[in-house]
Write an enzyme that holds these catalytic residues in place. Structure first.
Site, PDB file in Angstrom:
ATOM      1  N   TYR A 150      45.006  37.011  25.925  1.00  0.00           N
ATOM      2  CA  TYR A 150      44.172  36.823  27.123  1.00  0.00           C
ATOM      3  C   TYR A 150      42.699  37.068  26.787  1.00  0.00           C
ATOM      4  CZ  TYR A 150      42.809  37.444  32.059  1.00  0.00           C
ATOM      5  OH  TYR A 150      42.222  37.331  33.297  1.00  0.00           O
TER       6      TYR A 150
HETATM    7  N1  LIG Z   1      44.058  38.677  39.205  1.00  0.00           N
HETATM    8  C1  LIG Z   1      43.009  39.182  38.540  1.00  0.00           C
HETATM    9  O1  LIG Z   1      42.746  40.387  38.594  1.00  0.00           O
HETATM   10  C2  LIG Z   1      42.136  38.271  37.721  1.00  0.00           C
HETATM   11  C3  LIG Z   1      40.935  38.802  37.248  1.00  0.00           C
HETATM   12  C4  LIG Z   1      40.111  37.999  36.490  1.00  0.00           C
HETATM   13  C5  LIG Z   1      40.470  36.700  36.225  1.00  0.00           C
HETATM   14  N2  LIG Z   1      41.659  36.205  36.686  1.00  0.00           N
HETATM   15  C6  LIG Z   1      41.989  34.820  36.371  1.00  0.00           C
HETATM   16  O2  LIG Z   1      42.218  34.106  37.557  1.00  0.00           O
HETATM   17  C7  LIG Z   1      43.102  33.021  37.296  1.00  0.00           C
HETATM   18  C8  LIG Z   1      44.193  32.991  38.353  1.00  0.00           C
HETATM   19  O3  LIG Z   1      44.970  34.155  38.237  1.00  0.00           O
HETATM   20  P1  LIG Z   1      45.654  34.892  39.471  1.00  0.00           P
HETATM   21  O4  LIG Z   1      45.277  36.289  39.381  1.00  0.00           O
HETATM   22  O5  LIG Z   1      45.408  34.150  40.708  1.00  0.00           O
HETATM   23  O6  LIG Z   1      47.184  34.825  39.027  1.00  0.00           O
HETATM   24  P2  LIG Z   1      48.479  34.193  39.700  1.00  0.00           P
HETATM   25  O7  LIG Z   1      48.559  34.502  41.153  1.00  0.00           O
HETATM   26  O8  LIG Z   1      49.585  34.615  38.813  1.00  0.00           O
HETATM   27  O9  LIG Z   1      48.227  32.635  39.583  1.00  0.00           O
HETATM   28  C9  LIG Z   1      48.288  31.944  38.359  1.00  0.00           C
HETATM   29  C10 LIG Z   1      48.489  30.488  38.690  1.00  0.00           C
HETATM   30  O10 LIG Z   1      48.478  29.751  37.462  1.00  0.00           O
HETATM   31  C11 LIG Z   1      49.571  28.860  37.451  1.00  0.00           C
HETATM   32  N3  LIG Z   1      50.056  28.702  36.087  1.00  0.00           N
HETATM   33  C12 LIG Z   1      50.401  29.679  35.223  1.00  0.00           C
HETATM   34  N4  LIG Z   1      50.833  29.141  34.066  1.00  0.00           N
HETATM   35  C13 LIG Z   1      50.762  27.797  34.218  1.00  0.00           C
HETATM   36  C14 LIG Z   1      51.097  26.691  33.394  1.00  0.00           C
HETATM   37  N5  LIG Z   1      51.624  26.865  32.176  1.00  0.00           N
HETATM   38  N6  LIG Z   1      50.894  25.447  33.862  1.00  0.00           N
HETATM   39  C15 LIG Z   1      50.404  25.259  35.120  1.00  0.00           C
HETATM   40  N7  LIG Z   1      50.076  26.254  35.951  1.00  0.00           N
HETATM   41  C16 LIG Z   1      50.245  27.514  35.498  1.00  0.00           C
HETATM   42  C17 LIG Z   1      50.645  29.509  38.333  1.00  0.00           C
HETATM   43  O11 LIG Z   1      51.478  28.530  38.960  1.00  0.00           O
HETATM   44  P3  LIG Z   1      52.997  28.219  38.463  1.00  0.00           P
HETATM   45  O12 LIG Z   1      53.626  29.532  38.170  1.00  0.00           O
HETATM   46  O13 LIG Z   1      53.581  27.459  39.596  1.00  0.00           O
HETATM   47  O14 LIG Z   1      52.813  27.374  37.239  1.00  0.00           O
HETATM   48  C18 LIG Z   1      49.812  30.233  39.380  1.00  0.00           C
HETATM   49  O15 LIG Z   1      49.600  29.422  40.527  1.00  0.00           O
HETATM   50  C19 LIG Z   1      43.608  33.214  35.880  1.00  0.00           C
HETATM   51  O16 LIG Z   1      42.894  32.378  34.998  1.00  0.00           O
HETATM   52  C20 LIG Z   1      43.277  34.664  35.586  1.00  0.00           C
HETATM   53  O17 LIG Z   1      43.063  34.912  34.239  1.00  0.00           O
HETATM   54  C21 LIG Z   1      42.502  36.972  37.445  1.00  0.00           C
END
Ligand SMILES: NC(=O)c1ccc[n+]([C@@H]2O[C@H](COP(=O)([O-])OP(=O)(O)OC[C@H]3O[C@@H](n4cnc5c(N)ncnc54)[C@H](OP(=O)(O)O)[C@@H]3O)[C@@H](O)[C@H]2O)c1
Length: 252
Positions: A150
């Site tokens: 990551y």
């Molecule tokens: N949550 C935090 O604290 C945080 C902080 C900083 C940055 N981020 C970034 O924000 C972004 C979204 O994360 P989130 O926190 O919202 O997590 P999340 O709720 O787990 O969402 C991740 C999304 O990505 C999709 N996904 C994962 N693997 C995939 C694949 N192989 N192909 C297509 N879609 C895929 C998932 O859908 P499916 O499972 O249906 O594929 C899901 O809708 C990420 O890039 C993460 O690094 C998050």
């Protein structure tokens, strides 16, 4: 940029931050195609909103990314690409499976945003105004040692955003990098500490698009940015102490 009537793609738009960005874009009047692996999750996110369409794809696979690009080439011209889909996994670099796990993480978190951007760039550059939004993380300023895939991928997303912005600086493309703090989503289920709501990120992204912001540091990410400039080693040590304690608690 003006978002009313624009066509956007949000990867990972079925949940978490991606869904929040999708909702905020819809409120601003844009049409959104959301992409993910799980069709039920996409359908639930779509609900009865006819301004949201869905596309099932595993973005870890090059063939699925190509399929998405071909699908988009046949429809309404894309104006906003939001590279948001991502995963974050603990990887022990001593583990025999570490390389495989690293490759999997890099495929979704780094190769997919780069590949989709490259495939869709000619369309985006052909529009009077367009945007690429890359979701990285405030952790680029203090990576967690327990998530090397990551951390490496998001550092790459940061550098890719900077270089893309530089190379397209004379064109009508807005490159926005979003650096969220810890957000309350599935991805951070095991993590302790304070978390903000995804909607706060969604609305900040739309404001940043409207205002032309290039690097959007949300909440605590501003603090990480400032600390990384003043005391990078202290910040790294502190952040990893907290992350390792959280991991130990989750295991016990
Ligand atoms: N949550 C935090 O604290 C945080 C902080 C900083 C940055 N981020 C970034 O924000 C972004 C979204 O994360 P989130 O926190 O919202 O997590 P999340 O709720 O787990 O969402 C991740 C999304 O990505 C999709 N996904 C994962 N693997 C995939 C694949 N192989 N192909 C297509 N879609 C895929 C998932 O859908 P499916 O499972 O249906 O594929 C899901 O809708 C990420 O890039 C993460 O690094 C998050």
């Amino acid at each position: 940029m003006k978002l009313e009537g624009k066509f956007a793609v949000v990867t990972g738009g079925g949940s978490g931050i991606g869904l929040a960005i999708t909702r905020a874009l819809r409120t601003a009047g844009a049409y959104v195609l959301i992409v993910g692996r799980n069709p039920q999750r996409l359908a639930a996110a779509q609900g009865r909103d006819t301004g949201i369409t869905t596309f099932v794809a595993d973005l870890a696979k090059e063939s699925d990314r190509d399929r998405l690009a071909r699908y988009l080439a046949g429809g309404r011209p894309l104006e906003v690409l939001v590279n948001n889909a991502g995963t974050m996994t603990d990887i022990d670099l001593h583990d025999q499976r570490a390389m495989l796990m690293m490759e999997g993480e890099l495929a979704v978190d780094l190769s997919a945003p780069i590949h989709l951007t490259m495939a869709l760039l000619p369309t985006l550059l052909s529009r009077p105004e367009a945007a690429v939004v890359n979701v990285s993380t405030g952790l680029i300023y203090a990576p967690f040692g327990r998530t090397p895939g990551y951390a490496t991928a998001k550092a790459g997303v940061h550098a890719f955003s900077q270089t893309l912005r530089h190379q397209t600086r004379r064109e009508a493309l807005h490159v926005l990098e979003v650096l969220p703090p810890t957000v309350d989503t599935e991805l951070t289920g095991d993590y302790g500490g304070s978390k903000i709501k995804p909607d706060a990120v969604g609305s900040a992204v739309v404001t940043a698009l409207i205002n032309g912001t290039t690097e959007l540091r949300v909440g605590q990410a501003k603090f990480l940015y400032a600390m990384a400039r003043m005391a990078p080693n202290t910040l790294f040590t502190l952040m990893n102490k907290v992350a390792d304690n959280d991991a130990a608690k989750a295991r016990s």
